[in-house]
Write a protein that holds these residues in place. Structure first.
Motif, PDB file in Angstrom:
ATOM      1  N   SER A 154       0.823  -1.209   0.000  1.00 41.96           N
ATOM      2  CA  SER A 154       0.000   0.000   0.000  1.00 41.96           C
ATOM      3  C   SER A 154       0.855   1.256   0.000  1.00 41.96           C
ATOM      4  CB  SER A 154      -0.916   0.015   1.235  1.00 41.96           C
ATOM      5  OG  SER A 154      -1.735  -1.133   1.269  1.00 41.96           O
ATOM      6  N   ARG A 155       0.450   2.217  -0.809  1.00 38.55           N
ATOM      7  CA  ARG A 155       1.104   3.526  -0.804  1.00 38.55           C
ATOM      8  C   ARG A 155       0.629   4.316   0.411  1.00 38.55           C
ATOM      9  NH1 ARG A 155       3.717   4.682  -5.410  1.00 38.55           N
ATOM     10  NH2 ARG A 155       3.356   3.266  -7.163  1.00 38.55           N
ATOM     11  N   LEU A 156       1.544   5.047   1.006  1.00 42.31           N
ATOM     12  CA  LEU A 156       1.198   5.836   2.178  1.00 42.31           C
ATOM     13  C   LEU A 156       0.431   7.088   1.765  1.00 42.31           C
ATOM     14  CD1 LEU A 156       4.529   5.599   4.218  1.00 42.31           C
ATOM     15  CD2 LEU A 156       2.490   4.160   4.393  1.00 42.31           C
ATOM     16  N   ARG A 157      -0.492   7.502   2.619  1.00 45.91           N
ATOM     17  CA  ARG A 157      -1.251   8.724   2.389  1.00 45.91           C
ATOM     18  C   ARG A 157      -0.315   9.935   2.471  1.00 45.91           C
ATOM     19  NH1 ARG A 157      -5.732   6.956  -0.044  1.00 45.91           N
ATOM     20  NH2 ARG A 157      -6.662   5.197   1.081  1.00 45.91           N
ATOM     21  N   PRO A 158      -0.678  11.037   1.832  1.00 47.62           N
ATOM     22  CA  PRO A 158       0.225  12.201   1.800  1.00 47.62           C
ATOM     23  C   PRO A 158       0.621  12.710   3.178  1.00 47.62           C
ATOM     24  CG  PRO A 158      -1.985  12.765   1.015  1.00 47.62           C
ATOM     25  CD  PRO A 158      -1.911  11.284   1.067  1.00 47.62           C
ATOM     26  N   ASP A 159      -0.314  12.691   4.139  1.00 45.14           N
ATOM     27  CA  ASP A 159       0.027  13.177   5.476  1.00 45.14           C
ATOM     28  C   ASP A 159       1.032  12.263   6.162  1.00 45.14           C
ATOM     29  OD1 ASP A 159      -2.546  11.576   5.365  1.00 45.14           O
ATOM     30  OD2 ASP A 159      -2.126  11.420   7.505  1.00 45.14           O
ATOM     31  N   VAL A 160       1.008  10.969   5.814  1.00 44.12           N
ATOM     32  CA  VAL A 160       1.957  10.024   6.409  1.00 44.12           C
ATOM     33  C   VAL A 160       3.345  10.208   5.788  1.00 44.12           C
ATOM     34  CG1 VAL A 160       2.437   7.592   6.861  1.00 44.12           C
ATOM     35  CG2 VAL A 160       0.073   8.410   6.834  1.00 44.12           C
ATOM     36  N   VAL A 161       3.392  10.429   4.478  1.00 43.29           N
ATOM     37  CA  VAL A 161       4.675  10.714   3.824  1.00 43.29           C
ATOM     38  C   VAL A 161       5.274  11.992   4.400  1.00 43.29           C
ATOM     39  CG1 VAL A 161       5.819  11.241   1.634  1.00 43.29           C
ATOM     40  CG2 VAL A 161       3.971   9.552   1.694  1.00 43.29           C
ATOM     41  N   ALA A 162       4.432  13.008   4.568  1.00 42.38           N
ATOM     42  CA  ALA A 162       4.904  14.279   5.125  1.00 42.38           C
ATOM     43  C   ALA A 162       5.443  14.087   6.539  1.00 42.38           C
ATOM     44  CB  ALA A 162       3.775  15.306   5.119  1.00 42.38           C
ATOM     45  N   ALA A 163       4.761  13.265   7.336  1.00 46.32           N
ATOM     46  CA  ALA A 163       5.211  13.017   8.711  1.00 46.32           C
ATOM     47  C   ALA A 163       6.551  12.288   8.725  1.00 46.32           C
ATOM     48  CB  ALA A 163       4.161  12.208   9.464  1.00 46.32           C
ATOM     49  N   SER A 164       6.741  11.353   7.789  1.00 45.12           N
ATOM     50  CA  SER A 164       8.007  10.616   7.718  1.00 45.12           C
ATOM     51  C   SER A 164       9.156  11.544   7.340  1.00 45.12           C
ATOM     52  CB  SER A 164       7.895   9.477   6.700  1.00 45.12           C
ATOM     53  OG  SER A 164       6.911   8.537   7.097  1.00 45.12           O
ATOM     54  N   VAL A 165       8.886  12.476   6.421  1.00 43.80           N
ATOM     55  CA  VAL A 165       9.908  13.442   6.024  1.00 43.80           C
ATOM     56  C   VAL A 165      10.219  14.387   7.179  1.00 43.80           C
ATOM     57  CG1 VAL A 165      10.394  15.413   4.514  1.00 43.80           C
ATOM     58  CG2 VAL A 165       9.397  13.321   3.559  1.00 43.80           C
ATOM     59  N   GLU A 166       9.168  14.881   7.833  1.00 48.69           N
ATOM     60  CA  GLU A 166       9.363  15.856   8.906  1.00 48.69           C
ATOM     61  C   GLU A 166      10.053  15.250  10.119  1.00 48.69           C
ATOM     62  OE1 GLU A 166       5.577  17.631   9.658  1.00 48.69           O
ATOM     63  OE2 GLU A 166       5.435  18.485   7.641  1.00 48.69           O
ATOM     64  N   LYS A 167       9.947  13.945  10.277  1.00 52.36           N
ATOM     65  CA  LYS A 167      10.681  13.286  11.355  1.00 52.36           C
ATOM     66  C   LYS A 167      12.182  13.463  11.155  1.00 52.36           C
ATOM     67  CE  LYS A 167      11.634   8.736  13.323  1.00 52.36           C
ATOM     68  NZ  LYS A 167      11.486   7.266  13.144  1.00 52.36           N
ATOM     69  N   LEU A 168      12.601  13.556   9.900  1.00 49.99           N
ATOM     70  CA  LEU A 168      14.023  13.703   9.582  1.00 49.99           C
ATOM     71  C   LEU A 168      14.445  15.162   9.462  1.00 49.99           C
ATOM     72  CD1 LEU A 168      14.229  10.954   6.803  1.00 49.99           C
ATOM     73  CD2 LEU A 168      14.783  10.700   9.228  1.00 49.99           C
ATOM     74  N   THR A 169      13.569  16.001   8.925  1.00 51.03           N
ATOM     75  CA  THR A 169      13.961  17.369   8.579  1.00 51.03           C
ATOM     76  C   THR A 169      13.446  18.426   9.538  1.00 51.03           C
ATOM     77  OG1 THR A 169      11.996  17.710   7.200  1.00 51.03           O
ATOM     78  CG2 THR A 169      13.925  16.725   6.141  1.00 51.03           C
ATOM     79  N   GLY A 170      12.439  18.083  10.340  1.00 55.96           N
ATOM     80  CA  GLY A 170      11.729  19.116  11.079  1.00 55.96           C
ATOM     81  C   GLY A 170      10.655  19.711  10.184  1.00 55.96           C
ATOM     82  N   HIS A 171       9.761  20.502  10.772  1.00 56.52           N
ATOM     83  CA  HIS A 171       8.634  21.032   9.998  1.00 56.52           C
ATOM     84  C   HIS A 171       9.049  22.229   9.159  1.00 56.52           C
ATOM     85  CE1 HIS A 171       4.512  21.940   8.914  1.00 56.52           C
ATOM     86  NE2 HIS A 171       4.694  23.192   9.296  1.00 56.52           N
ATOM     87  N   ASP A 172       8.663  22.180   7.904  1.00 60.94           N
ATOM     88  CA  ASP A 172       8.826  23.311   6.992  1.00 60.94           C
ATOM     89  C   ASP A 172       7.498  23.467   6.254  1.00 60.94           C
ATOM     90  OD1 ASP A 172      11.048  25.083   5.386  1.00 60.94           O
ATOM     91  OD2 ASP A 172       9.513  24.302   4.024  1.00 60.94           O
ATOM     92  N   LYS A 173       6.836  24.591   6.453  1.00 60.42           N
ATOM     93  CA  LYS A 173       5.481  24.776   5.942  1.00 60.42           C
ATOM     94  C   LYS A 173       5.398  24.599   4.433  1.00 60.42           C
ATOM     95  CE  LYS A 173       1.583  28.016   6.011  1.00 60.42           C
ATOM     96  NZ  LYS A 173       1.105  29.347   6.477  1.00 60.42           N
ATOM     97  N   LYS A 174       6.313  25.209   3.707  1.00 59.36           N
ATOM     98  CA  LYS A 174       6.274  25.130   2.249  1.00 59.36           C
ATOM     99  C   LYS A 174       6.514  23.704   1.766  1.00 59.36           C
ATOM    100  CE  LYS A 174       8.307  27.090  -1.960  1.00 59.36           C
ATOM    101  NZ  LYS A 174       9.334  28.014  -2.514  1.00 59.36           N
TER     102      LYS A 174
END
Length: 540
Positions: free
Chosen positions: A410-430
């Motif tokens: 299953s492909r991850l939902r966009p909010d889950v992909v965003a959460a996985s990225v932000e776990k590594l990078t921190g939150h960036d609104k853009k």
């Protein structure tokens, strides 16, 4: 009997009393006698204004009490083991040979975290779970995560997406975040699905003319109605689609081409949501309109004196509590099953009188017990996630006969992909907005119909903000300080993919580190490779 010439035995005073009694009772008797051809008037319905949740639930309870009920044995139960047994019976004796293997603990914790919270487990959580000797640790983890704010938030995002994905409402007149927040609150405190449904369907947002674009969108439930632009036909279509799993929109203009739904049935459903008398336009001449009264798909009719807000409560009651109607319970069960297993018992928006349902006895039993459990959403998650089918390895399946012998990738939902990225990078609104836009997918489409895109690949590979954030991330700084290459590789995999690296992966990555002239650049490359892997944006 008097003989000729014989006088009456009544004395004058008795005659006076007799005539007086006739005069007293005759008007009452005549008034009570029905007139010929007189129309019977419906008894008046004196309902209080349904302004509060309590008043709506009182009316819901009253309507529910008027419906037939089925007696339920106190000992009735349906466990995950019962589910597995029922499914194996449906699949047949040859299914044992084709069942996928059971996943290991490391795969299980990642899958459960993604499905329930939309986040990856931390390395500490992974190590703790793997080292635990508790035989029931999988069930315990499911219970633990179901009580978290992350569970409530993850699934509130999902249902908000379901409601708003196809909405064409003016963005200034809706507030998806308010709906998401309200849903998160309900899921966190364990509100039953029938309560959530009646609050959404019965919402009656009012425009505040003193404030520009104030349509009551700050109150979460109002946004279901506002997403439908408060149009009766759209509310009928979306209510059937989301809460019944029925695609009935085609019947607005003509009889449904594939199911038995008639055009009149669609407009009878729409009449529940109209504030006044509802009129159905003629199929050939829209200027000609016919008055249509509210009537549910199974025939229930609200009291003719009910106002719009009460009719909306009544349709929720007809949805949830008619013992002949399994659409409501099935629709929820099938959506959750489809999200967790990767395939549904039927397409989530297509169940109708003539629709095919795969393994119908199984989904019927789950739906029935969902009702017996008072529509408790967490019960459905526990049932499915503690089953053997959920805990099997993933593989692609090409035929219907293979369904549920494994879990579909299953492909991850966009909010889950965003959460996985932000776990590594921190939150960036853009960056967050870009990921949400590029990875956006229709939450009602089956996983087998979803495909990746070039834009998704390019964003993870070439986005300058993402690359810069990864290069400056806490993870990279942590990896730089690790002298042991093997420890570095394992730390990298645990943080990015939430699992340990295999022996082959460790060896390959160590070779790359040893061959690189610049260790920091090599670490950047290793992080980049994992973030761009298929595993990073899928559930395994």
């Amino acid at each position: 009997m008097l003989k000729r010439g014989q006088s009456s035995s009544f004395r004058p005073c008795q005659w006076i009393v007799f005539i007086t009694l006739i005069c007293l009772f005759l008007p009452t008797t005549l008034a009570a006698a029905p007139r010929k051809n007189a129309k019977k008037k419906a008894p008046p319905l004196n309902l209080p204004p349904l302004k509060t949740q309590e008043q709506k639930m009182q009316l819901l309870g009253y309507i529910r009490s008027t419906m037939p009920t089925r007696r339920i044995a106190r000992s009735i139960s349906f466990s995950s083991a019962d589910l597995d047994q029922a499914l194996e019976q449906e699949l047949g004796p040859t299914s044992q040979a084709v069942f996928a293997k059971t996943i290991d603990d490391e795969t299980f914790i990642r899958r459960v975290y993604l499905d329930l919270t939309g986040t990856l487990p931390t390395p500490e959580k992974i190590e703790s779970f793997l080292s635990s000797q508790n035989r029931n640790k999988r069930a315990a983890l499911i219970d633990e995560l179901l009580e978290t704010n992350e569970y409530a938030r993850k699934w509130s995002k999902y249902w908000t997406s379901v409601i708003f994905y196809d909405s064409v409402a003016n963005k200034n007149r809706v507030n998806p975040q308010a709906l998401e927040d309200w849903l998160a609150e309900q899921f966190h405190k364990g509100a039953p699905w029938d309560y959530i449904t009646v609050m959404l369907i019965s919402a009656t947002p009012q425009r505040n003319k003193a404030v520009r674009n104030d349509y009551g969108q700050k109150y979460g439930p109002n946004n279901f109605v506002l997403a439908c632009e408060n149009k009766s036909t759209e509310l009928a279509s979306q209510t059937a689609r989301i809460f019944m799993g029925i695609s009935i929109k085609c019947a607005e203009c003509h009889d449904h081409p594939f199911d038995n739904w008639k055009r009149e049935q669609f407009h009878e459903l729409a009449a529940f949501f109209h504030p006044y008398t509802y009129k159905m336009p003629d199929a050939d001449d829209p200027t000609v309109k016919t008055v249509v009264k509210p009537r549910f798909l199974l025939g229930e009719k609200p009291h003719e004196k009910m106002k719009s807000d009460a009719r909306r409560v009544s349709i929720a009651a007809y949805l949830a509590y008619n013992p002949k109607n399994y659409w409501f319970a099935r629709a929820y069960v099938n959506r959750i099953w489809s999200e967790l297993i990767g395939d549904g018992f039927y397409d989530v928006d297509s169940l109708g009188p003539d629709s095919d349902v795969i393994h119908k006895p199984v989904v019927n039993r789950i739906a029935a017990n969902f009702r017996y459990k008072n529509f408790d959403p967490k019960w459905v998650f526990r049932l499915i996630m503690n089953s053997n089918i959920y805990q099997r390895e993933m593989r692609t399946m090409s035929s219907t006969s293979e369904l549920f012998t494994a879990v579909r990738p299953s492909r991850l939902r966009p909010d889950v992909v965003a959460a996985s990225v932000e776990k590594l990078t921190g939150h960036d609104k853009k960056l967050h907005q870009e990921i949400m836009q590029v990875f956006d997918i229709n939450p009602s489409l089956p996983q087998g119909a979803l495909e990746g895109s070039i834009q998704q690949a390019l964003l993870l590979m070439n986005n300058t903000t993402l690359q810069s954030k990864l290069s400056q991330s806490e993870l990279k700084q942590k990896l730089i300080k690790i002298n042991s290459n093997e420890e570095l590789v394992q730390t990298l995999y645990l943080n990015v993919l939430a699992r340990h690296a295999t022996e082959q992966e460790v060896q390959r990555n160590i070779e790359y580190l040893n061959e690189s002239a610049n260790r920091e650049e090599a670490i950047d490359d290793l992080i980049w490779v994992l973030v761009n892997s298929t595993e990073f944006r899928t559930k395994r």
